[in-house]
Design a protein around this motif. Structure first.
Motif, PDB file in Angstrom:
ATOM      1  N   GLN A  63      31.758  32.034  44.322  1.00  0.00           N
ATOM      2  CA  GLN A  63      32.650  31.233  45.165  1.00  0.00           C
ATOM      3  C   GLN A  63      31.881  30.171  45.930  1.00  0.00           C
ATOM      4  OE1 GLN A  63      32.595  34.691  44.967  1.00  0.00           O
ATOM      5  NE2 GLN A  63      34.447  35.509  45.947  1.00  0.00           N
ATOM      6  N   MET A  64      30.652  30.497  46.351  1.00  0.00           N
ATOM      7  CA  MET A  64      29.829  29.537  47.072  1.00  0.00           C
ATOM      8  C   MET A  64      29.484  28.343  46.183  1.00  0.00           C
ATOM      9  SD  MET A  64      27.340  32.364  48.902  1.00  0.00           S
ATOM     10  CE  MET A  64      26.401  31.318  49.993  1.00  0.00           C
ATOM     11  N   VAL A  65      29.097  28.631  44.947  1.00  0.00           N
ATOM     12  CA  VAL A  65      28.763  27.557  44.007  1.00  0.00           C
ATOM     13  C   VAL A  65      29.984  26.672  43.753  1.00  0.00           C
ATOM     14  CG1 VAL A  65      28.134  27.063  41.612  1.00  0.00           C
ATOM     15  CG2 VAL A  65      26.870  28.802  42.899  1.00  0.00           C
ATOM     16  N   TYR A 125      34.114  33.769  63.213  1.00  0.00           N
ATOM     17  CA  TYR A 125      34.900  32.600  62.800  1.00  0.00           C
ATOM     18  C   TYR A 125      35.989  33.000  61.811  1.00  0.00           C
ATOM     19  CZ  TYR A 125      36.108  28.033  60.907  1.00  0.00           C
ATOM     20  OH  TYR A 125      36.802  26.917  60.512  1.00  0.00           O
ATOM     21  N   ARG A 126      35.708  33.941  60.913  1.00  0.00           N
ATOM     22  CA  ARG A 126      36.723  34.390  59.962  1.00  0.00           C
ATOM     23  C   ARG A 126      37.934  34.965  60.703  1.00  0.00           C
ATOM     24  NH1 ARG A 126      36.885  35.782  54.559  1.00  0.00           N
ATOM     25  NH2 ARG A 126      34.622  35.641  54.293  1.00  0.00           N
ATOM     26  N   ASP A 150      31.128  33.081  59.519  1.00  0.00           N
ATOM     27  CA  ASP A 150      31.048  34.204  58.578  1.00  0.00           C
ATOM     28  C   ASP A 150      32.066  34.122  57.446  1.00  0.00           C
ATOM     29  OD1 ASP A 150      33.168  34.619  60.276  1.00  0.00           O
ATOM     30  OD2 ASP A 150      32.642  36.657  60.853  1.00  0.00           O
ATOM     31  N   VAL A 151      32.561  32.917  57.156  1.00  0.00           N
ATOM     32  CA  VAL A 151      33.369  32.717  55.944  1.00  0.00           C
ATOM     33  C   VAL A 151      32.375  32.386  54.837  1.00  0.00           C
ATOM     34  CG1 VAL A 151      35.287  31.467  54.870  1.00  0.00           C
ATOM     35  CG2 VAL A 151      35.291  31.887  57.338  1.00  0.00           C
ATOM     36  N   VAL A 152      31.745  33.418  54.312  1.00  0.00           N
ATOM     37  CA  VAL A 152      30.580  33.225  53.454  1.00  0.00           C
ATOM     38  C   VAL A 152      30.924  32.528  52.136  1.00  0.00           C
ATOM     39  CG1 VAL A 152      29.367  35.179  54.463  1.00  0.00           C
ATOM     40  CG2 VAL A 152      30.814  35.542  52.458  1.00  0.00           C
ATOM     41  N   LYS A 162      21.999  24.496  60.498  1.00  0.00           N
ATOM     42  CA  LYS A 162      21.751  24.264  61.921  1.00  0.00           C
ATOM     43  C   LYS A 162      21.488  25.593  62.620  1.00  0.00           C
ATOM     44  CE  LYS A 162      23.156  21.803  66.020  1.00  0.00           C
ATOM     45  NZ  LYS A 162      24.251  21.282  66.856  1.00  0.00           N
ATOM     46  N   HIS A 163      22.543  26.328  62.943  1.00  0.00           N
ATOM     47  CA  HIS A 163      22.345  27.613  63.617  1.00  0.00           C
ATOM     48  C   HIS A 163      23.178  28.735  63.020  1.00  0.00           C
ATOM     49  CE1 HIS A 163      21.292  24.827  67.110  1.00  0.00           C
ATOM     50  NE2 HIS A 163      20.180  25.484  66.855  1.00  0.00           N
ATOM     51  N   GLY A 164      24.034  28.436  62.048  1.00  0.00           N
ATOM     52  CA  GLY A 164      24.898  29.464  61.501  1.00  0.00           C
ATOM     53  C   GLY A 164      26.053  29.813  62.427  1.00  0.00           C
TER      54      GLY A 164
END
Length: 327
Positions: A63-65, A125-126, A150-152, A162-164
């Motif tokens: 999903q990230m790709v 955040y999720r 955290d919506v990975v 930056k900071h995550g």
């Protein structure tokens, strides 16, 4: 700043409520049994053991790709890590993500207190995305807490590198009414109010100690104006607009205090944002006509939506449903 960079759109701000974030989440949970069930099945990433993070990120790699391919070219992503493929970039990004998560979880404030409260939900955040999807009372929330991104499955590089964490965001809020058409946004004052060196940024720190007035202007004129640019005009984060663009999120522009100064140094309307601004003004005009009883406006409204610039920082299918429901 919105008027300076994007053009005038009359807005009236008023405080609807002040309170603790835990109360906000409780309010939405009481109002939405669906949200209550969702929370039970989705523990915040920060509440899980660190050894689980790598497994979760590895499982999310496809999903990230796909997300990165849909949003940016490898040339644009090279500002963060040069890679020969999206898969290679995700490998670099995953390592950076894990490093930032560990720093955040183990961070101690200047007074020795932990960075996060025991209630991990309000820092996720999720969970904010799901909460804002179901809340129906607020267009904008300003908070003093810190949110972990955290919506990975959707790893925005400018956030991870930056900071995550998240300083501000816009959301789908389909239960909200009004001309902002089922959207909402949030901004946090934590980054500048806390005066924690790790979060201040090198260039902002080098510029000297900012006064509270300067901080407030930077938070409003850079962070909040940017999020309202998403919420009002549906302009996505961009990486290749001219200097001084309010919506530019290139890595070097992400310090709030320094970013605000950069905007003031280039006090011009961004020409590449103007198609979004023009299209939104047309949509708002037709929406006003529809709410005043002009039934022919719905057809024109949906037509303007079909012609809206892409990519948009909204789910246009959801927006279409929202407009179709208007009476």
């Amino acid at each position: 700043m919105l008027q300076l960079k994007l053009g005038e759109l009359p807005l009236e701000f008023k405080i609807v409520r002040q309170g603790a974030l835990a109360q906000l989440f409780e309010e939405v949970t009481a109002d939405s049994s669906e949200f209550a069930r969702w929370q039970q099945n989705h523990p915040p990433l920060l509440s899980l053991a660190e050894r689980d993070w790598a497994v979760i990120l590895q499982q999310a790699e496809p999903q990230m790709v796909a997300f990165l391919k849909n949003q940016w070219s490898l040339k644009q992503l090279a500002a963060y890590s040069a890679a020969q493929s999206y898969e290679e970039f995700v490998a670099y990004l995953r390592d950076e993500y894990l490093k930032k998560l560990k720093i955040l979880k183990n961070y101690r404030l200047k007074d020795g207190q932990p960075l996060f409260s025991p209630n991990a939900t309000v820092h996720s955040y999720r969970h904010w995305v799901e909460m804002m999807k179901r809340q129906r009372h607020y267009d904008l929330i300003i908070t003093n807490t810190i949110l972990v991104y955290d919506v990975v499955e959707q790893p925005y590089p400018h956030v991870i590198y930056k900071h995550g964490k998240v300083s501000g965001s816009s959301f789908e809020s389909p239960r909200r009414q009004g001309y902002l058409a089922g959207s909402s946004s949030m901004a946090t004052v934590f980054e500048l109010y806390a005066r924690e060196p790790y979060f201040t940024g090198k260039r902002t720190a080098k510029a000297g100690r900012l006064s509270r007035g300067e901080i407030n202007k930077a938070l409003g004129g850079y962070l909040l104006a940017h999020e309202l640019g998403h919420q009002i005009y549906w302009i996505p984060d961009v990486y290749d607009h001219p200097p001084g663009c309010l919506m530019d999120t290139r890595f070097e522009n992400l310090e709030i205090g320094d970013g605000y100064r950069q905007l003031l140094q280039h006090p011009k309307v961004c020409p590449r944002c103007q198609p979004y601004v023009t299209a939104r003004h047309k949509i708002i005009k037709e929406q006003q006509l529809l709410l005043r009883g002009d039934r022919t406006a719905r057809r024109r409204l949906l037509g303007e939506l079909d012609n809206f610039p892409r990519p948009a920082d909204r789910d246009l299918t959801e927006v279409s449903r929202f407009f179709e429901s208007l009476r």
